[in-house]
Design a protein around this motif. Structure first.
Motif, mmCIF file in Angstrom:
data_model
loop_
_atom_site.group_PDB
_atom_site.id
_atom_site.type_symbol
_atom_site.label_atom_id
_atom_site.label_comp_id
_atom_site.label_asym_id
_atom_site.label_seq_id
_atom_site.Cartn_x
_atom_site.Cartn_y
_atom_site.Cartn_z
ATOM 1 N N VAL A 11 33.599 51.039 38.187
ATOM 2 C CA VAL A 11 34.625 49.744 38.002
ATOM 3 C C VAL A 11 34.122 48.765 39.138
ATOM 4 O O VAL A 11 34.312 49.222 40.453
ATOM 5 N N ILE A 13 36.120 45.605 40.768
ATOM 6 C CA ILE A 13 37.456 44.894 40.968
ATOM 7 C C ILE A 13 37.175 43.407 41.444
ATOM 8 O O ILE A 13 36.605 43.456 42.344
ATOM 9 N N ASP A 15 39.417 40.362 42.520
ATOM 10 C CA ASP A 15 40.821 39.992 42.816
ATOM 11 C C ASP A 15 40.901 39.273 44.191
ATOM 12 O O ASP A 15 40.138 40.000 45.280
ATOM 13 N N GLY A 21 43.719 44.487 45.528
ATOM 14 C CA GLY A 21 42.588 45.212 45.188
ATOM 15 C C GLY A 21 42.391 46.466 45.662
ATOM 16 O O GLY A 21 42.196 47.383 45.076
ATOM 17 N N ILE A 24 44.722 48.686 43.599
ATOM 18 C CA ILE A 24 44.270 48.880 42.172
ATOM 19 C C ILE A 24 42.896 50.132 42.625
ATOM 20 O O ILE A 24 42.732 51.196 41.813
ATOM 21 N N GLU A 25 42.285 49.895 43.888
ATOM 22 C CA GLU A 25 41.184 51.013 44.103
ATOM 23 C C GLU A 25 41.779 52.362 44.225
ATOM 24 O O GLU A 25 41.240 53.399 43.713
ATOM 25 N N VAL A 35 35.043 52.924 42.388
ATOM 26 C CA VAL A 35 35.014 51.498 42.547
ATOM 27 C C VAL A 35 33.736 51.182 43.205
ATOM 28 O O VAL A 35 33.732 51.661 44.462
ATOM 29 N N GLN A 38 34.380 45.024 45.493
ATOM 30 C CA GLN A 38 35.327 44.268 45.173
ATOM 31 C C GLN A 38 35.047 43.037 45.639
ATOM 32 O O GLN A 38 34.420 42.535 46.584
ATOM 33 N N LEU A 58 37.459 44.700 35.985
ATOM 34 C CA LEU A 58 38.972 44.141 36.013
ATOM 35 C C LEU A 58 39.017 43.009 36.815
ATOM 36 O O LEU A 58 38.778 42.850 38.096
ATOM 37 N N ASP A 60 40.797 39.257 37.885
ATOM 38 C CA ASP A 60 41.932 38.382 38.171
ATOM 39 C C ASP A 60 41.644 36.848 37.478
ATOM 40 O O ASP A 60 40.519 36.717 37.505
ATOM 41 N N ILE A 117 47.030 51.493 34.218
ATOM 42 C CA ILE A 117 45.758 51.332 34.635
ATOM 43 C C ILE A 117 44.863 51.956 33.881
ATOM 44 O O ILE A 117 43.806 51.866 33.050
#
Length: 305
Positions: A11, A13, A15, A21, A24-25, A35, A38, A58, A60, A117
């Protein structure tokens, strides 16, 4: 844990709020995802997606720099087919309408919890997988249809040649790779079959010419006799059947039939096209569509509980 083909889901991220962030991680790590990075801006998200090739992003919606989240997602999807889920604290209609233009796999409002999520990541990945299967099935169907069109074009060319010369007809009948046979409409006897037909039906020429049409056609004797009469009168010239090979295997076939006279006797000349793969491709397409709808309905119901 969520997986992609047995492998840990990667994934990315994107943001600009580092705290969000990290939160979410933590959630993604807890549900078994990895992850890979980021991104703090839209441009960075594009570069990291290109380098890291995540399974899902994911993103933002509002991001600093020249590219916001929607612009970044558009650039990424132009280069690479990856599911993108927008995460945002902005629920204004303008943002949502703009985001819809690139067909994201979800638009989730902050704040959200671990179950949400997990749900939207799982749904996005499954939807992406189903879409790939649908695309593959559609491409297979297109290839099969193209082959069928080519076979029909070949049939028309062959029929014109048959009218020119009986000798030319015999050469084309025996040497052509298309599956062909001659049937007596009054008795149902398979009078003649070319080598391609013998190979396809798995009979020798001697064996196949001792059969009647209902020995191969799954419709049965009574129904086949009605269809022979229809073909003999010219009322119908195209048919779709299930035929049984010598091995017992059942194949779907498309048959194009016309009448001809030889030795003062009227016969049906048929070109047989194996459409089993096309039928199976259609079934796969329907199955994949039904499965996608079922999974989305189930997940929607779970989220609503």
């Amino acid at each position: 844990a969520l997986t992609n083909g047995g492998k840990m889901i990667k994934v990315l991220i994107a943001d600009d709020d580092f705290t969000i962030g990290m939160h979410i991680e933590e959630i993604l790590t807890a549900i078994g995802c990895g992850v890979v990075g980021q991104a703090g801006s839209g441009q960075e998200a594009v570069e990291m997606a290109r380098d890291l090739r995540p399974d899902i992003i994911l993103m933002d919606v509002v991001m600093p720099g020249e590219l916001n989240g929607i612009n970044a997602a558009e650039k990424i999807k132009a280069e690479w087919d990856v599911p993108i889920v927008f995460i945002s604290g902005h629920g204004e209609l303008d943002y949502i309408q703009e985001a819809k233009q690139i067909e994201p796999y979800g638009y989730v409002m902050k704040p959200f919890d671990e179950n949400e999520i997990k749900a939207f990541v799982e749904i996005a990945l499954h939807k992406h997988k189903m879409e790939k299967q649908l695309k593959q099935a559609h491409e297979q169907l297109e290839r099969t249809n193209l082959g069928l069109q080519m076979e029909i074009a070949a049939r028309k060319r062959t029929e014109r040649a048959l009218r020119e010369s009986e000798k030319l007809y015999r050469d084309i009948f025996e040497k052509n790779n298309a599956i062909k046979w001659l049937v007596d409409p009054s008795s149902g006897d398979i009078v003649d079959a070319n080598p391609a037909a013998c190979e396809f039906y798995q009979y020798s020429h001697e064996e196949i010419t001792k059969l009647r049409l209902w020995d191969i056609n799954m419709e049965g004797e009574a129904e086949v006799k009605k269809l022979l009469a229809s073909a003999d009168s010219g009322e119908k010239t195209e048919f779709t059947f299930k035929h049984r090979l010598a091995s017992g295997e059942i194949r779907h076939v498309q048959i194009y039939t016309g009448t001809l006279e030889t030795g003062g006797k009227k016969l049906l000349h048929s070109i047989i096209i194996d459409i089993t793969d096309r039928i199976r491709a259609k079934e796969l397409l329907k199955h994949a569509h039904d499965e996608l709808e079922r999974r989305v309905e189930n997940r929607t119901a779970e989220l609503g509980e």
